[in-house]
Design a protein around this motif. Structure first.
Motif, PDB file in Angstrom:
ATOM      1  N   MET A  43       0.829  -1.199   0.000  1.00  0.00           N
ATOM      2  CA  MET A  43       0.000   0.000   0.000  1.00  0.00           C
ATOM      3  C   MET A  43       0.867   1.254   0.000  1.00  0.00           C
ATOM      4  N   ALA A  44       1.909   1.252   0.827  1.00  0.00           N
ATOM      5  CA  ALA A  44       2.785   2.424   0.904  1.00  0.00           C
ATOM      6  C   ALA A  44       3.445   2.691  -0.446  1.00  0.00           C
ATOM      7  N   ARG A  45       3.944   1.626  -1.090  1.00  0.00           N
ATOM      8  CA  ARG A  45       4.590   1.799  -2.396  1.00  0.00           C
ATOM      9  C   ARG A  45       3.590   2.309  -3.428  1.00  0.00           C
ATOM     10  N   SER A  46       2.408   1.730  -3.435  1.00  0.00           N
ATOM     11  CA  SER A  46       1.406   2.103  -4.418  1.00  0.00           C
ATOM     12  C   SER A  46       0.955   3.548  -4.225  1.00  0.00           C
ATOM     13  N   LEU A  47       0.746   3.958  -2.982  1.00  0.00           N
ATOM     14  CA  LEU A  47       0.337   5.336  -2.713  1.00  0.00           C
ATOM     15  C   LEU A  47       1.437   6.320  -3.102  1.00  0.00           C
ATOM     16  N   THR A  48       2.689   5.927  -2.854  1.00  0.00           N
ATOM     17  CA  THR A  48       3.807   6.785  -3.237  1.00  0.00           C
ATOM     18  C   THR A  48       3.854   6.960  -4.754  1.00  0.00           C
ATOM     19  N   LEU A  49       3.636   5.863  -5.487  1.00  0.00           N
ATOM     20  CA  LEU A  49       3.639   5.934  -6.952  1.00  0.00           C
ATOM     21  C   LEU A  49       2.503   6.808  -7.482  1.00  0.00           C
ATOM     22  N   HIS A  50       1.447   6.947  -6.682  1.00  0.00           N
ATOM     23  CA  HIS A  50       0.328   7.786  -7.088  1.00  0.00           C
ATOM     24  C   HIS A  50       0.491   9.221  -6.604  1.00  0.00           C
ATOM     25  N   GLY A  51       1.685   9.578  -6.147  1.00  0.00           N
ATOM     26  CA  GLY A  51       1.980  10.969  -5.849  1.00  0.00           C
ATOM     27  C   GLY A  51       1.790  11.406  -4.417  1.00  0.00           C
ATOM     28  N   HIS A  52       1.528  10.457  -3.500  1.00  0.00           N
ATOM     29  CA  HIS A  52       1.330  10.817  -2.101  1.00  0.00           C
ATOM     30  C   HIS A  52       2.645  10.693  -1.325  1.00  0.00           C
ATOM     31  N   ASP A  53       2.849  11.567  -0.359  1.00  0.00           N
ATOM     32  CA  ASP A  53       3.974  11.428   0.576  1.00  0.00           C
ATOM     33  C   ASP A  53       3.514  10.526   1.714  1.00  0.00           C
ATOM     34  N   VAL A  54       4.174   9.393   1.909  1.00  0.00           N
ATOM     35  CA  VAL A  54       3.698   8.365   2.833  1.00  0.00           C
ATOM     36  C   VAL A  54       4.668   8.177   3.990  1.00  0.00           C
ATOM     37  N   ILE A  55       4.126   8.150   5.213  1.00  0.00           N
ATOM     38  CA  ILE A  55       4.874   7.760   6.409  1.00  0.00           C
ATOM     39  C   ILE A  55       4.279   6.431   6.874  1.00  0.00           C
ATOM     40  N   TRP A  56       5.116   5.404   6.979  1.00  0.00           N
ATOM     41  CA  TRP A  56       4.617   4.075   7.351  1.00  0.00           C
ATOM     42  C   TRP A  56       5.170   3.694   8.717  1.00  0.00           C
ATOM     43  N   THR A  57       4.281   3.366   9.650  1.00  0.00           N
ATOM     44  CA  THR A  57       4.692   2.830  10.946  1.00  0.00           C
ATOM     45  C   THR A  57       4.079   1.443  11.101  1.00  0.00           C
ATOM     46  N   GLN A  58       4.698   0.612  11.927  1.00  0.00           N
ATOM     47  CA  GLN A  58       4.269  -0.787  12.018  1.00  0.00           C
ATOM     48  C   GLN A  58       3.680  -1.165  13.374  1.00  0.00           C
ATOM     49  N   ASP A  59       3.485  -0.176  14.261  1.00  0.00           N
ATOM     50  CA  ASP A  59       2.841  -0.464  15.544  1.00  0.00           C
ATOM     51  C   ASP A  59       2.142   0.792  16.040  1.00  0.00           C
ATOM     52  N   GLY A  60       1.296   0.611  17.054  1.00  0.00           N
ATOM     53  CA  GLY A  60       0.480   1.706  17.539  1.00  0.00           C
ATOM     54  C   GLY A  60       1.262   2.816  18.206  1.00  0.00           C
ATOM     55  N   VAL A  61       2.261   2.459  19.009  1.00  0.00           N
ATOM     56  CA  VAL A  61       3.060   3.472  19.703  1.00  0.00           C
ATOM     57  C   VAL A  61       3.738   4.397  18.696  1.00  0.00           C
ATOM     58  N   SER A  62       4.313   3.811  17.647  1.00  0.00           N
ATOM     59  CA  SER A  62       4.973   4.619  16.618  1.00  0.00           C
ATOM     60  C   SER A  62       3.966   5.509  15.884  1.00  0.00           C
ATOM     61  N   ALA A  63       2.774   4.984  15.666  1.00  0.00           N
ATOM     62  CA  ALA A  63       1.749   5.764  14.970  1.00  0.00           C
ATOM     63  C   ALA A  63       1.376   7.008  15.771  1.00  0.00           C
ATOM     64  N   VAL A  64       1.157   6.832  17.073  1.00  0.00           N
ATOM     65  CA  VAL A  64       0.799   7.975  17.918  1.00  0.00           C
ATOM     66  C   VAL A  64       1.946   8.982  17.959  1.00  0.00           C
ATOM     67  N   ARG A  65       3.178   8.483  18.038  1.00  0.00           N
ATOM     68  CA  ARG A  65       4.343   9.371  18.069  1.00  0.00           C
ATOM     69  C   ARG A  65       4.437  10.175  16.778  1.00  0.00           C
ATOM     70  N   GLU A  66       4.266   9.531  15.631  1.00  0.00           N
ATOM     71  CA  GLU A  66       4.349  10.229  14.350  1.00  0.00           C
ATOM     72  C   GLU A  66       3.207  11.238  14.192  1.00  0.00           C
ATOM     73  N   ALA A  67       2.019  10.884  14.705  1.00  0.00           N
ATOM     74  CA  ALA A  67       0.869  11.787  14.588  1.00  0.00           C
ATOM     75  C   ALA A  67       1.120  13.104  15.304  1.00  0.00           C
ATOM     76  N   GLY A  68       1.940  13.075  16.350  1.00  0.00           N
ATOM     77  CA  GLY A  68       2.230  14.286  17.091  1.00  0.00           C
ATOM     78  C   GLY A  68       3.365  15.109  16.523  1.00  0.00           C
ATOM     79  N   ARG A  69       4.013  14.597  15.472  1.00  0.00           N
ATOM     80  CA  ARG A  69       5.195  15.285  14.937  1.00  0.00           C
ATOM     81  C   ARG A  69       4.889  16.213  13.778  1.00  0.00           C
TER      82      ARG A  69
END
Length: 212
Positions: A1-27
């Motif tokens: 999904m990340a690769r496909s979205l990137t190819l469609h012109g989106h800037d993608v941040i991919w995290t693999q667990d909930g803690v990382s997701a919350v941390r990235e959301a605050g950045r």
């Protein structure tokens, strides 16, 4: 999904667990979140509730293998704007992402709609009650703005889904009902004295009635 979205012109941040997701959301601000409920560390619904206040204007699309109706409702009430059941076809994913990122503001911009104590500012995308701003999720605002653009007019479910979500909407129309319920709760919680009413028209759709 990340690769496909990137190819469609989106800037993608991919995290693999909930803690990382919350941390990235605050950045950094993001426009859209794809959130899998099947996370290795935290419950996905808890992550959704945690990132919603960090990203109040972002669209949150929940990805899950759970297709029970109650799970759909819980996901949307936890702060999600949409719900996709895995496995997800990439064509459907891209269509849904485009639909959520598109803002049909051009057709809605104009003077604010004032209905009693409620004011909808189409240009600023703000909703106030008695001069106090009410924080709505992006899709809640879009839905309320569409109803407020024609107060007293019956608007069908098909029209609301097509104009607020997308004419090629793949998901359940249960999403519409959950968002209407959320708007009703938020407006009721403001304690406004003179408020419009969202009327359910069974078998048709909804109507926003001005205060008596």
């Amino acid at each position: 999904m990340a690769r496909s979205l990137t190819l469609h012109g989106h800037d993608v941040i991919w995290t693999q667990d909930g803690v990382s997701a919350v941390r990235e959301a605050g950045r950094a601000p993001v426009d859209l979140v794809l959130l899998d409920l099947g996370l290795p560390d935290l419950d996905g619904l808890a992550v959704c509730r945690a990132i919603r206040p960090l990203l109040p204007d972002a669209v949150i699309v929940i990805l899950t293998a759970r297709d029970d109706e109650m799970d759909v409702v819980l996901g949307l009430e936890s702060g999600g704007d949409d719900y996709l059941v895995k496995p997800v076809r990439l064509a459907e994913l891209h269509a849904r992402v485009r639909a959520h990122l598109r803002r049909a503001e051009a057709s809605r911009q104009g003077p604010p709609a004032t209905l009693g104590d409620l004011e909808v500012d189409f240009v600023g995308r703000r909703v106030t009650v008695g001069g106090v701003e009410v924080r709505l999720r992006p899709r809640e605002y879009d839905l309320l703005a569409r109803l407020a653009s024609q107060p007293g007019t019956a608007i069908s479910r098909d029209v609301l889904i097509a104009e607020v979500w997308d004419e090629n909407w793949f998901g359940s129309t249960k999403t519409l009902d959950v968002h209407v319920a959320g708007i009703r709760r938020l407006l009721a919680a403001t304690g406004g004295g003179s408020m419009p009413t969202i009327v359910t028209l069974r078998g048709h759709g909804y109507r926003l009635d001005p205060p008596a």
